[in-house]
Design a protein around this motif. Structure first.
Motif, PDB file in Angstrom:
ATOM      1  N   GLU A  40       0.943  -1.034   0.237  1.00  0.00           N
ATOM      2  CA  GLU A  40      -0.157  -0.227   0.434  1.00  0.00           C
ATOM      3  C   GLU A  40       0.818   1.197   0.433  1.00  0.00           C
ATOM      4  O   GLU A  40       0.137   2.648  -0.831  1.00  0.00           O
ATOM      5  N   THR A  41       2.060   1.218   1.113  1.00  0.00           N
ATOM      6  CA  THR A  41       3.126   2.807   0.313  1.00  0.00           C
ATOM      7  C   THR A  41       4.045   2.465  -0.789  1.00  0.00           C
ATOM      8  O   THR A  41       4.007   3.671  -1.153  1.00  0.00           O
ATOM      9  N   GLU A  42       3.890   1.279  -1.477  1.00  0.00           N
ATOM     10  CA  GLU A  42       4.612   1.706  -2.906  1.00  0.00           C
ATOM     11  C   GLU A  42       3.484   2.757  -4.101  1.00  0.00           C
ATOM     12  O   GLU A  42       3.336   3.163  -4.470  1.00  0.00           O
ATOM     13  N   ALA A  43       2.182   1.753  -3.601  1.00  0.00           N
ATOM     14  CA  ALA A  43       0.815   2.452  -4.545  1.00  0.00           C
ATOM     15  C   ALA A  43       0.342   3.472  -4.184  1.00  0.00           C
ATOM     16  O   ALA A  43       0.236   4.772  -5.013  1.00  0.00           O
ATOM     17  N   TYR A  44       0.579   4.300  -3.373  1.00  0.00           N
ATOM     18  CA  TYR A  44       0.655   5.595  -2.400  1.00  0.00           C
ATOM     19  C   TYR A  44       1.571   6.586  -2.461  1.00  0.00           C
ATOM     20  O   TYR A  44       1.280   7.157  -3.327  1.00  0.00           O
ATOM     21  N   ASP A  45       2.766   5.647  -3.017  1.00  0.00           N
ATOM     22  CA  ASP A  45       4.051   6.419  -2.903  1.00  0.00           C
ATOM     23  C   ASP A  45       3.331   6.495  -4.576  1.00  0.00           C
ATOM     24  O   ASP A  45       3.969   7.828  -5.800  1.00  0.00           O
ATOM     25  N   ALA A  63       1.766  18.227  -0.163  1.00  0.00           N
ATOM     26  CA  ALA A  63       2.148  17.278  -1.685  1.00  0.00           C
ATOM     27  C   ALA A  63       3.544  16.755  -0.991  1.00  0.00           C
ATOM     28  O   ALA A  63       4.045  15.178  -1.486  1.00  0.00           O
ATOM     29  N   GLN A  64       4.337  17.872  -1.524  1.00  0.00           N
ATOM     30  CA  GLN A  64       5.368  17.155  -1.630  1.00  0.00           C
ATOM     31  C   GLN A  64       6.652  17.360  -0.332  1.00  0.00           C
ATOM     32  O   GLN A  64       7.031  16.025  -0.074  1.00  0.00           O
ATOM     33  N   ASP A  65       5.617  17.778   0.897  1.00  0.00           N
ATOM     34  CA  ASP A  65       6.308  16.766   1.910  1.00  0.00           C
ATOM     35  C   ASP A  65       5.806  15.562   2.035  1.00  0.00           C
ATOM     36  O   ASP A  65       5.837  14.381   2.496  1.00  0.00           O
ATOM     37  N   GLN A  66       4.607  15.103   1.266  1.00  0.00           N
ATOM     38  CA  GLN A  66       3.395  13.390   1.740  1.00  0.00           C
ATOM     39  C   GLN A  66       4.497  12.896   1.068  1.00  0.00           C
ATOM     40  O   GLN A  66       4.624  11.759   1.345  1.00  0.00           O
ATOM     41  N   LEU A  67       5.174  13.044  -0.422  1.00  0.00           N
ATOM     42  CA  LEU A  67       5.668  12.192  -0.670  1.00  0.00           C
ATOM     43  C   LEU A  67       7.294  12.174  -0.658  1.00  0.00           C
ATOM     44  O   LEU A  67       7.788  10.892  -0.272  1.00  0.00           O
ATOM     45  N   ALA A  68       7.800  12.952   0.517  1.00  0.00           N
ATOM     46  CA  ALA A  68       8.982  13.072   0.881  1.00  0.00           C
ATOM     47  C   ALA A  68       8.831  11.949   1.978  1.00  0.00           C
ATOM     48  O   ALA A  68       9.338  10.407   2.597  1.00  0.00           O
TER      49      ALA A  68
END
Length: 485
Positions: free
Chosen positions: A409-414, A455-460
């Motif tokens: 799920e974390t990979e899909a979310y990434d 969004a950038q913060d969530q991505l990192a």
């Protein structure tokens, strides 16, 4: 003298023959390992995500951290394995268990000792002996007595209680060793987790600093437009608020980095602050390695907690034998080959030779059910250990399922957040161009800028979480040690 020697030899020979016969007896249930549930368990219903690098071999579970291709991570884990205090304490617990097992095994064999004593006594004339013997011509008030000689004793393991106790101690050694391995797995996973969080927070700090620079340029742009009469003070205040909002996110991130650096130092057995300088340079979050799928039977073979639970079950079975053995008599043999004399000059003469042999019997015939209660308690503990073992197996399967699902799920979310960042970056750039042209208000620019920062913060953060999820998978598989073949 010859009769004494013959008698002593006969007693010793009889004892050896009796011991040889009785040592083959053993009561209590024989341990039968539980049926490995892995063979009966269905494969894990969650599946590891397919990797783009399908041709790249997955790292060995024994050293899974090398698969991240991060030299700093490898150094940290090697240092933790060499210096971690919890791991060192677990090794000392193993040494203690081995010492207990050595002592339990030694009870199977005779014990010998050498005794020597010199007694000087001035007999009272008013005591029992002095009052009766004071008028005897040969009565001596000053008595000197000397005894010298070796002695040996041996408790025969009639019902196998001593052997069951020794076997239990050996099982407890294996429990301690499995717990030490479990500590090793935890230490490596915790060290990797702390390191990946450091890199994740550092990435978030870098993004925030870039956002601060962007917001500073935006504030300058608004101020220039205000001086040109194309903007209002309200717009300046909005741009300043956005800038301060970005700056306000830095202190919590720096604190989070500090906490994880301190955590790392403690894991490496050092005072907090010792190795922090080694991670001052920002480095990218390492990409996760390919992870090979595991079957339940493979996990059960590797997981230290399952190994420890099974060995505890074996030890509890041996305790039943120890308790049942109390129903049977205990026989002990003791012998002394010494000399006893009232005169040191004649101590080592034939007349002073004083051998002795003793056979002892102890049997708990009447104890009002205490032995039965001890046996019942041991059987209950064994039943509890079996249930704990089965529960440990289920918890291990739960760990694996959660870890695999978490990674997927974390990979899909990434992937989703990465696409969102790309779209929001284009939207932010277009909104700034439109604002310069005067076609939209500053509120639209600020809103697109805020969305991009989030969004950038969530991505990192999610990229660090993805790497941490991979660590959790390796940990749930029981990786980090050489499993038995």
């Amino acid at each position: 003298m010859k009769q004494s020697n013959s008698f002593t030899a006969m007693v010793a020979l009889s004892g050896v023959l009796l011991a040889a016969f009785l040592q083959g007896c053993s009561v209590g249930p024989k341990y039968k390992a539980p049926q490995p549930p892995g063979a009966a368990m269905a494969p894990f219903h969650n599946q590891l995500p397919e990797s783009d690098l399908t041709k790249v071999p997955s790292p060995s579970l024994d050293e899974w951290w090398t698969g991240f291709k991060d030299a700093e991570l490898v150094t940290i884990i090697q240092r933790a394995l060499a210096q971690n205090l919890d791991l060192a304490a677990s090794l000392e617990r193993v040494n203690q268990a081995r010492a207990v097992a050595g002592g339990a095994a030694a009870r199977l064999y005779p014990s010998g000792e050498f005794d020597a004593a010199a007694t000087i006594e001035h007999q009272s004339l008013d005591g029992n002996l002095g009052n009766v013997s004071r008028n005897v011509p040969s009565f001596r008030r000053n008595i000197h007595e000397y005894t010298v000689g070796p002695a040996a004793s041996w408790e025969l393991d009639v019902a196998g209680g001593i052997r069951h106790n020794a076997a239990e101690a050996r099982d407890e050694v294996q429990v301690a060793e499995a717990n030490r391995i479990g500590t090793r797995v935890i230490v490596t996973a915790d060290a990797a987790d702390a390191y990946l969080q450091v890199r994740g927070y550092q990435a978030q700090i870098a993004i925030t600093k870039n956002q601060i620079e962007t917001d500073e340029h935006l504030l300058k742009l608004v101020q220039n437009r205000y001086e040109a009469g194309a903007a209002t003070k309200r717009e300046i205040a909005q741009a300043e608020a956005l800038l301060e909002q970005a700056r306000a996110t830095l202190p919590p991130l720096r604190l989070a980095v500090e906490r994880q650096l301190n955590r790392l130092d403690v894991l490496m057995g050092a005072q907090p602050g010792t190795y922090a300088h080694e991670l001052e340079t920002d480095m990218p979050i390492p990409s996760i390695p390919r992870i090979a799928s595991q079957q339940p039977v493979d996990v059960l073979r590797r997981r230290p907690d399952i190994i420890a639970a099974e060995r505890k079950l074996a030890a509890s079975n041996e305790r039943i034998g120890v308790a049942v053995a109390e129903y049977y008599p205990k026989i002990s043999l003791a012998g002394v080959l010494g000399v006893d004399s009232l005169n040191s000059g004649s101590l080592f003469t034939a007349d002073s030779f004083q051998p002795a042999a003793v056979a002892g019997l102890r049997w708990r015939l009447f104890d009002f059910g205490r032995v039965s209660a001890e046996v019942k308690q041991a059987r209950g503990a064994n039943a509890e250990a079996l249930l704990i073992y089965r529960q440990t197996v289920l918890k291990a399967a739960e760990d694996v399922e959660n870890a695999i699902a978490g990674l997927a799920e974390t990979e899909a979310y990434d992937a989703e957040v990465q696409a969102e960042v790309q779209s929001l970056t284009r939207a932010r750039d277009l909104s700034q161009q439109a604002y310069r042209a005067g076609s939209i208000t500053l509120t639209d620019v600020l809103d697109s800028d805020r969305q991009l920062l989030v969004a950038q913060d969530q991505l990192a953060a999610n990229r660090a979480d993805t790497a941490r999820a991979a660590v959790f998978v390796f940990r749930s598989f029981g990786g980090g040690w050489q499993a038995p073949k």
